[in-house]
Scaffold this active site. Structure first.
Site, PDB file in Angstrom:
ATOM      1  N   CYS A 112       0.843  -1.386  -0.189  1.00  0.00           N
ATOM      2  CA  CYS A 112       0.082  -0.158   0.048  1.00  0.00           C
ATOM      3  C   CYS A 112       0.839   1.297   0.084  1.00  0.00           C
ATOM      4  O   CYS A 112       0.462   2.490  -0.268  1.00  0.00           O
ATOM      5  CB  CYS A 112      -1.004   0.021   1.179  1.00  0.00           C
ATOM      6  SG  CYS A 112      -1.910  -1.605   1.363  1.00  0.00           S
ATOM      7  N   HIS A 249      -3.376   6.659   2.434  1.00  0.00           N
ATOM      8  CA  HIS A 249      -3.621   5.359   1.896  1.00  0.00           C
ATOM      9  C   HIS A 249      -5.063   5.177   2.613  1.00  0.00           C
ATOM     10  O   HIS A 249      -5.189   5.195   3.846  1.00  0.00           O
ATOM     11  CB  HIS A 249      -2.885   4.545   2.303  1.00  0.00           C
ATOM     12  CG  HIS A 249      -3.222   3.163   2.090  1.00  0.00           C
ATOM     13  ND1 HIS A 249      -3.921   2.564   1.112  1.00  0.00           N
ATOM     14  CD2 HIS A 249      -3.334   1.904   2.870  1.00  0.00           C
ATOM     15  CE1 HIS A 249      -3.997   1.334   1.346  1.00  0.00           C
ATOM     16  NE2 HIS A 249      -3.661   0.938   2.250  1.00  0.00           N
ATOM     17  N   ASN A 279     -10.158  -0.775   0.401  1.00  0.00           N
ATOM     18  CA  ASN A 279      -8.707  -0.717   0.485  1.00  0.00           C
ATOM     19  C   ASN A 279      -8.209  -1.147  -0.710  1.00  0.00           C
ATOM     20  O   ASN A 279      -8.308  -2.456  -1.124  1.00  0.00           O
ATOM     21  CB  ASN A 279      -8.060  -1.543   1.628  1.00  0.00           C
ATOM     22  CG  ASN A 279      -6.617  -1.265   1.635  1.00  0.00           C
ATOM     23  OD1 ASN A 279      -6.108  -0.937   0.812  1.00  0.00           O
ATOM     24  ND2 ASN A 279      -5.989  -1.906   2.760  1.00  0.00           N
TER      25      ASN A 279
HETATM   26  N1  ACO Z   1     -17.483  -9.257  10.501  1.00  0.00           N
HETATM   27  C1  ACO Z   1     -18.020  -9.521  11.829  1.00  0.00           C
HETATM   28  N2  ACO Z   1     -17.096  -9.791  12.905  1.00  0.00           N
HETATM   29  C2  ACO Z   1     -15.691  -9.742  12.563  1.00  0.00           C
HETATM   30  C3  ACO Z   1     -15.228  -9.772  11.287  1.00  0.00           C
HETATM   31  C4  ACO Z   1     -16.170  -9.425  10.284  1.00  0.00           C
HETATM   32  N3  ACO Z   1     -15.778  -9.224   9.020  1.00  0.00           N
HETATM   33  N4  ACO Z   1     -13.794  -9.592  11.237  1.00  0.00           N
HETATM   34  C5  ACO Z   1     -13.697  -9.890  12.471  1.00  0.00           C
HETATM   35  N5  ACO Z   1     -14.757 -10.099  13.413  1.00  0.00           N
HETATM   36  C6  ACO Z   1     -14.654 -10.203  14.625  1.00  0.00           C
HETATM   37  C7  ACO Z   1     -13.480 -11.098  15.240  1.00  0.00           C
HETATM   38  O1  ACO Z   1     -13.641 -12.351  15.123  1.00  0.00           O
HETATM   39  C8  ACO Z   1     -13.303 -10.481  16.614  1.00  0.00           C
HETATM   40  O2  ACO Z   1     -14.521 -11.282  17.344  1.00  0.00           O
HETATM   41  P1  ACO Z   1     -14.063 -11.692  18.906  1.00  0.00           P
HETATM   42  O3  ACO Z   1     -13.959 -10.524  19.831  1.00  0.00           O
HETATM   43  O4  ACO Z   1     -15.238 -12.517  19.363  1.00  0.00           O
HETATM   44  O5  ACO Z   1     -12.817 -12.604  18.739  1.00  0.00           O
HETATM   45  C9  ACO Z   1     -14.264  -9.150  16.469  1.00  0.00           C
HETATM   46  O6  ACO Z   1     -14.691  -9.066  15.448  1.00  0.00           O
HETATM   47  C10 ACO Z   1     -13.028  -7.957  16.819  1.00  0.00           C
HETATM   48  O7  ACO Z   1     -11.996  -8.224  15.637  1.00  0.00           O
HETATM   49  P2  ACO Z   1     -10.745  -7.377  15.713  1.00  0.00           P
HETATM   50  O8  ACO Z   1      -9.983  -8.012  14.600  1.00  0.00           O
HETATM   51  O9  ACO Z   1     -10.054  -6.969  17.166  1.00  0.00           O
HETATM   52  O10 ACO Z   1     -11.175  -6.018  15.014  1.00  0.00           O
HETATM   53  P3  ACO Z   1     -10.625  -4.471  15.110  1.00  0.00           P
HETATM   54  O11 ACO Z   1     -11.360  -3.700  16.022  1.00  0.00           O
HETATM   55  O12 ACO Z   1      -9.145  -4.632  15.514  1.00  0.00           O
HETATM   56  O13 ACO Z   1     -10.925  -4.172  13.462  1.00  0.00           O
HETATM   57  C11 ACO Z   1      -9.684  -4.025  11.348  1.00  0.00           C
HETATM   58  C12 ACO Z   1     -10.172  -5.091  12.534  1.00  0.00           C
HETATM   59  C13 ACO Z   1     -10.837  -3.395  10.834  1.00  0.00           C
HETATM   60  C14 ACO Z   1      -9.008  -5.163  10.529  1.00  0.00           C
HETATM   61  C15 ACO Z   1      -8.601  -3.291  11.975  1.00  0.00           C
HETATM   62  O14 ACO Z   1      -7.853  -3.790  12.823  1.00  0.00           O
HETATM   63  C16 ACO Z   1      -7.872  -2.550  10.952  1.00  0.00           C
HETATM   64  O15 ACO Z   1      -8.356  -1.650  10.054  1.00  0.00           O
HETATM   65  N6  ACO Z   1      -6.436  -2.747  10.951  1.00  0.00           N
HETATM   66  C17 ACO Z   1      -5.703  -2.086   9.937  1.00  0.00           C
HETATM   67  C18 ACO Z   1      -5.800  -2.858   8.676  1.00  0.00           C
HETATM   68  C19 ACO Z   1      -5.051  -1.954   7.733  1.00  0.00           C
HETATM   69  O16 ACO Z   1      -4.969  -0.834   7.896  1.00  0.00           O
HETATM   70  N7  ACO Z   1      -4.655  -2.653   6.735  1.00  0.00           N
HETATM   71  C20 ACO Z   1      -3.859  -1.866   5.439  1.00  0.00           C
HETATM   72  C21 ACO Z   1      -2.586  -2.524   5.152  1.00  0.00           C
HETATM   73  S1  ACO Z   1      -3.403  -3.959   3.970  1.00  0.00           S
HETATM   74  C22 ACO Z   1      -1.774  -3.701   2.744  1.00  0.00           C
HETATM   75  O17 ACO Z   1      -0.798  -3.355   2.920  1.00  0.00           O
HETATM   76  C23 ACO Z   1      -2.239  -4.548   1.604  1.00  0.00           C
END
Ligand code: ACO
Length: 322
Positions: A112, A249, A279
């Site tokens: 990214c 990004h 994304n």
């Molecule tokens: N739908 C419903 N529930 C979900 C989903 C979904 N799609 N995905 C995960 N959950 C659940 C998990 O299982 C977890 O449940 P649990 O608490 O029972 O275990 C709960 O939701 C919370 O999951 P987390 O992973 O802790 O959620 P978080 O609040 O951290 O959000 C996210 C996840 C959106 C991915 C966030 O961490 C994020 O944006 N991270 C950065 C990602 C990023 O910026 N990537 C860019 C780089 S990518 C690249 O370079 C190609």
């Protein structure tokens, strides 16, 4: 010494739109979860065009809008983490598809951050007399490397391409830049691993799909992106208040809001289109740039900071006078 300016911007996204509700039919997720955690409402998914097709469509638009003949393009760099193949490079495929017979063409792999990395490399080459016109394109078909059974990543990504045509210029348009890589965090975002087989002769390797430690990347981005932007501004010898637009990004609207807070800058300076595209990795910033230029949000003479972060892990910021 030559500097460069952006002479045209363009973007292309596939027609097929997949909403959060569509995804909730395929996996255990919901519009509410996706929207509240990321800001994403829908994404565009390619069902026929590969990464080079989207990139070539952007290349053709750039030529059309600038009036630059294909034969005058000296350099094509495509930033991508979802190339058509190991070889030829996606950029070489684009060169063939748009008929830019004189261009040097190669890809950059910085996930990214790829578009900012590619702009920086193009910028260095444009200082050489042989290079006058450069195409820098970010293009992704991430849908082909996503594990559609992993809801934690599948809901985040989309396909698309965007790019710019750069030409050498006597005026000073590149103000400052900062690139940083964090290889010790490489395992936080992984796709397409091809382990060496222990047996000989080995079966043809299958690529592994995308995996990500979302929380670790979130923490990384909210700390390292503001740091990168500050370093680039220091090199440009400008105050952050002088930056008119921060094009980050588009990975997560919450990350963008957090970066704005850490930089003590109004959110209005941070255009967001993640709701429409998700994304799109290396394509996200050039798609956003092209949209902002088209809508008149970004105008000539304004100062724009483009900042990316992602696989590697990597960060990159480039500050330009548009
Ligand atoms: N739908 C419903 N529930 C979900 C989903 C979904 N799609 N995905 C995960 N959950 C659940 C998990 O299982 C977890 O449940 P649990 O608490 O029972 O275990 C709960 O939701 C919370 O999951 P987390 O992973 O802790 O959620 P978080 O609040 O951290 O959000 C996210 C996840 C959106 C991915 C966030 O961490 C994020 O944006 N991270 C950065 C990602 C990023 O910026 N990537 C860019 C780089 S990518 C690249 O370079 C190609």
């Amino acid at each position: 010494m030559n500097d460069w300016k952006i002479v045209s911007t363009a973007s292309v996204t596939p027609n097929k739109v997949v909403t959060n509700d569509d995804l909730s039919q395929l996996m255990d997720t919901s519009d509410e979860w996706i929207r509240s955690r990321t800001g994403i409402k829908r994404r565009h998914i390619s069902t026929s065009q590969n990464t080079s097709d989207l990139a070539a469509a952007v290349g053709k638009k750039l030529l059309l809008e600038s009036g630059c003949p294909a034969q005058d393009v000296d350099l094509i760099i495509v930033a991508t983490m979802s190339p058509d193949s190991y070889t030829p490079s996606t950029a070489a495929l684009v060169q063939g598809k748009i008929g830019a017979g004189h261009a040097v063409a190669f890809d950059i792999s910085a996930a990214c951050s790829g578009f900012v990395y590619a702009l920086t490399v193009a910028s260095a080459l444009l200082k050489k007399p042989a290079f006058n016109h450069a195409m820098v394109i970010g293009s992704e078909t991430l849908s082909k490397i996503i594990n559609w059974e992993d809801r934690s990543t599948a809901v985040l990504f989309g396909d698309g391409a965007g790019g710019v045509l750069l030409s050498t210029s006597a005026d000073h348009h590149l103000l400052g830049e900062d690139l940083a890589s964090f290889g010790q965090l490489g395992d936080k975002i992984v796709a397409g691993q091809t382990p060496v087989a222990s047996a000989f002769p080995a079966p043809v390797a299958k690529l592994s799909p995308f995996t990500m430690d979302g929380r670790a990347v979130y923490k990384f981005a909210t700390h390292e992106v503001p740091a990168s932007i500050k370093r680039a501004a220091a090199k440009a010898q400008i105050d952050l208040d002088q930056v008119d637009h921060f094009l980050l990004h588009q990975a997560n609207a919450r990350i963008i809001r957090q970066v704005a807070r850490r930089l003590n800058q109004p959110l209005a300076k941070f255009p967001i289109n993640i709701d429409e595209y998700g994304n799109t990795s290396a394509a996200s910033e050039p798609i956003l740039l092209a949209e902002c230029v088209k809508k008149g949000v970004i105008n000539h003479g304004e100062i724009v900071a483009l900042a990316g972060f992602g696989g590697g892990l990597t960060t990159g910021t480039i500050i330009i006078k548009y």
